[in-house]
Design a protein around this motif. Structure first.
Motif, PDB file in Angstrom:
ATOM      1  N   ARG A   1      56.361  27.858  11.150  1.00  0.00           N
ATOM      2  CA  ARG A   1      57.400  28.694  11.764  1.00  0.00           C
ATOM      3  C   ARG A   1      57.343  30.137  11.292  1.00  0.00           C
ATOM      4  NH1 ARG A   1      63.031  25.384  12.163  1.00  0.00           N
ATOM      5  NH2 ARG A   1      62.102  23.825  13.496  1.00  0.00           N
ATOM      6  N   VAL A   2      57.099  30.347  10.026  1.00  0.00           N
ATOM      7  CA  VAL A   2      57.049  31.716   9.494  1.00  0.00           C
ATOM      8  C   VAL A   2      55.940  32.499  10.188  1.00  0.00           C
ATOM      9  CG1 VAL A   2      56.579  33.088   7.422  1.00  0.00           C
ATOM     10  CG2 VAL A   2      58.014  31.053   7.269  1.00  0.00           C
ATOM     11  N   PHE A   3      54.786  31.895  10.285  1.00  0.00           N
ATOM     12  CA  PHE A   3      53.651  32.562  10.927  1.00  0.00           C
ATOM     13  C   PHE A   3      53.915  32.772  12.418  1.00  0.00           C
ATOM     14  CE2 PHE A   3      49.330  33.086  12.473  1.00  0.00           C
ATOM     15  CZ  PHE A   3      48.826  33.952  11.526  1.00  0.00           C
ATOM     16  N   LEU A   4      54.502  31.781  13.092  1.00  0.00           N
ATOM     17  CA  LEU A   4      54.814  31.913  14.518  1.00  0.00           C
ATOM     18  C   LEU A   4      55.840  33.007  14.769  1.00  0.00           C
ATOM     19  CD1 LEU A   4      54.890  28.197  15.669  1.00  0.00           C
ATOM     20  CD2 LEU A   4      53.188  29.934  16.249  1.00  0.00           C
ATOM     21  N   GLN A   5      56.859  33.101  13.921  1.00  0.00           N
ATOM     22  CA  GLN A   5      57.864  34.158  14.085  1.00  0.00           C
ATOM     23  C   GLN A   5      57.242  35.542  13.938  1.00  0.00           C
ATOM     24  OE1 GLN A   5      60.738  32.897  11.178  1.00  0.00           O
ATOM     25  NE2 GLN A   5      62.053  31.992  12.744  1.00  0.00           N
ATOM     26  N   ALA A   6      56.330  35.692  13.003  1.00  0.00           N
ATOM     27  CA  ALA A   6      55.655  36.977  12.838  1.00  0.00           C
ATOM     28  C   ALA A   6      54.785  37.294  14.051  1.00  0.00           C
ATOM     29  CB  ALA A   6      54.809  36.975  11.568  1.00  0.00           C
ATOM     30  N   GLN A   7      54.082  36.298  14.569  1.00  0.00           N
ATOM     31  CA  GLN A   7      53.255  36.498  15.756  1.00  0.00           C
ATOM     32  C   GLN A   7      54.102  36.959  16.938  1.00  0.00           C
ATOM     33  OE1 GLN A   7      49.781  35.925  16.359  1.00  0.00           O
ATOM     34  NE2 GLN A   7      49.706  36.028  14.152  1.00  0.00           N
ATOM     35  N   ILE A   8      55.243  36.328  17.134  1.00  0.00           N
ATOM     36  CA  ILE A   8      56.129  36.703  18.232  1.00  0.00           C
ATOM     37  C   ILE A   8      56.656  38.113  18.036  1.00  0.00           C
ATOM     38  CG2 ILE A   8      58.379  36.208  19.287  1.00  0.00           C
ATOM     39  CD1 ILE A   8      57.685  33.188  18.761  1.00  0.00           C
ATOM     40  N   ALA A   9      57.085  38.436  16.819  1.00  0.00           N
ATOM     41  CA  ALA A   9      57.624  39.767  16.551  1.00  0.00           C
ATOM     42  C   ALA A   9      56.573  40.860  16.731  1.00  0.00           C
ATOM     43  CB  ALA A   9      58.200  39.825  15.138  1.00  0.00           C
ATOM     44  N   LEU A  10      55.332  40.571  16.334  1.00  0.00           N
ATOM     45  CA  LEU A  10      54.278  41.583  16.431  1.00  0.00           C
ATOM     46  C   LEU A  10      53.717  41.742  17.842  1.00  0.00           C
ATOM     47  CD1 LEU A  10      52.265  40.844  13.175  1.00  0.00           C
ATOM     48  CD2 LEU A  10      53.510  42.941  13.709  1.00  0.00           C
ATOM     49  N   PHE A  11      53.522  40.641  18.532  1.00  0.00           N
ATOM     50  CA  PHE A  11      52.792  40.702  19.797  1.00  0.00           C
ATOM     51  C   PHE A  11      53.644  40.497  21.037  1.00  0.00           C
ATOM     52  CE2 PHE A  11      49.671  39.300  16.564  1.00  0.00           C
ATOM     53  CZ  PHE A  11      48.963  40.486  16.526  1.00  0.00           C
ATOM     54  N   HIS A  12      54.909  40.140  20.845  1.00  0.00           N
ATOM     55  CA  HIS A  12      55.809  39.962  21.980  1.00  0.00           C
ATOM     56  C   HIS A  12      57.177  40.548  21.644  1.00  0.00           C
ATOM     57  CE1 HIS A  12      52.786  37.367  23.695  1.00  0.00           C
ATOM     58  NE2 HIS A  12      52.749  36.697  22.562  1.00  0.00           N
ATOM     59  N   PRO A  13      57.220  41.840  21.319  1.00  0.00           N
ATOM     60  CA  PRO A  13      58.486  42.440  20.906  1.00  0.00           C
ATOM     61  C   PRO A  13      59.489  42.493  22.055  1.00  0.00           C
ATOM     62  CG  PRO A  13      56.842  44.139  21.191  1.00  0.00           C
ATOM     63  CD  PRO A  13      56.138  42.811  21.367  1.00  0.00           C
ATOM     64  N   THR A  14      60.738  42.254  21.733  1.00  0.00           N
ATOM     65  CA  THR A  14      61.787  42.309  22.751  1.00  0.00           C
ATOM     66  C   THR A  14      62.583  43.600  22.675  1.00  0.00           C
ATOM     67  OG1 THR A  14      63.305  41.171  21.265  1.00  0.00           O
ATOM     68  CG2 THR A  14      62.037  39.807  22.786  1.00  0.00           C
ATOM     69  N   SER A  15      62.363  44.396  21.650  1.00  0.00           N
ATOM     70  CA  SER A  15      63.157  45.608  21.474  1.00  0.00           C
ATOM     71  C   SER A  15      62.891  46.649  22.553  1.00  0.00           C
ATOM     72  CB  SER A  15      62.898  46.215  20.096  1.00  0.00           C
ATOM     73  OG  SER A  15      61.548  46.587  19.975  1.00  0.00           O
ATOM     74  N   HIS A  16      61.774  46.544  23.249  1.00  0.00           N
ATOM     75  CA  HIS A  16      61.460  47.512  24.293  1.00  0.00           C
ATOM     76  C   HIS A  16      61.881  47.028  25.668  1.00  0.00           C
ATOM     77  CE1 HIS A  16      59.347  49.956  21.432  1.00  0.00           C
ATOM     78  NE2 HIS A  16      58.652  48.907  21.053  1.00  0.00           N
ATOM     79  N   GLY A  17      62.435  45.815  25.733  1.00  0.00           N
ATOM     80  CA  GLY A  17      62.962  45.324  26.988  1.00  0.00           C
ATOM     81  C   GLY A  17      61.944  44.729  27.935  1.00  0.00           C
ATOM     82  N   ARG A  18      60.683  44.734  27.574  1.00  0.00           N
ATOM     83  CA  ARG A  18      59.653  44.174  28.446  1.00  0.00           C
ATOM     84  C   ARG A  18      58.650  43.419  27.605  1.00  0.00           C
ATOM     85  NH1 ARG A  18      57.488  47.990  32.910  1.00  0.00           N
ATOM     86  NH2 ARG A  18      56.991  45.956  33.717  1.00  0.00           N
TER      87      ARG A  18
END
Length: 104
Positions: A79-96
């Motif tokens: 989970r820790v590694f998956l959360q980092a992957q999502i945060a780095l490569f699929h950011p939601t802060s930009h809305g897209r």
């Protein structure tokens, strides 16, 4: 919560918020300073965080394995590694979605 943890957590959150704000809204020179001075520190922090999250001989995360019972061991990626992957490569802060932005 622990007073020491609260202070450490506050300092890290404040530092990361400052870096993010300067990188996003600062001038070119400020962004360059962030890239040269702070980015290597952040990469080192990620390396330290994920250093133990590697598979053992059975494919279980070495770090998460220590925290759980043998019948609930996490497979890699944990989970820790998956959360980092999502945060780095699929950011939601930009809305897209990151892939959608890349296509533009």
């Amino acid at each position: 919560m622990d007073v020491v943890f609260d202070e450490l957590h506050r300092r890290v959150k404040s530092y990361l918020a400052t870096v993010k704000n300067v990188a996003a809204g600062g001038g070119d020179e400020a962004a360059l300073v962030i890239a040269r001075d702070d980015l290597p520190l952040i990469v080192d922090a990620f390396d330290a965080l994920f250093g133990g999250h590697i598979p053992d001989d059975n494919g279980h995360c070495r770090q998460c394995h220590r925290a759980g019972r043998w019948w609930r061991r996490r497979r890699v990626p944990c989970r820790v590694f998956l959360q980092a992957q999502i945060a780095l490569f699929h950011p939601t802060s930009h809305g897209r979605h990151a892939l959608t932005r890349a296509e533009l």
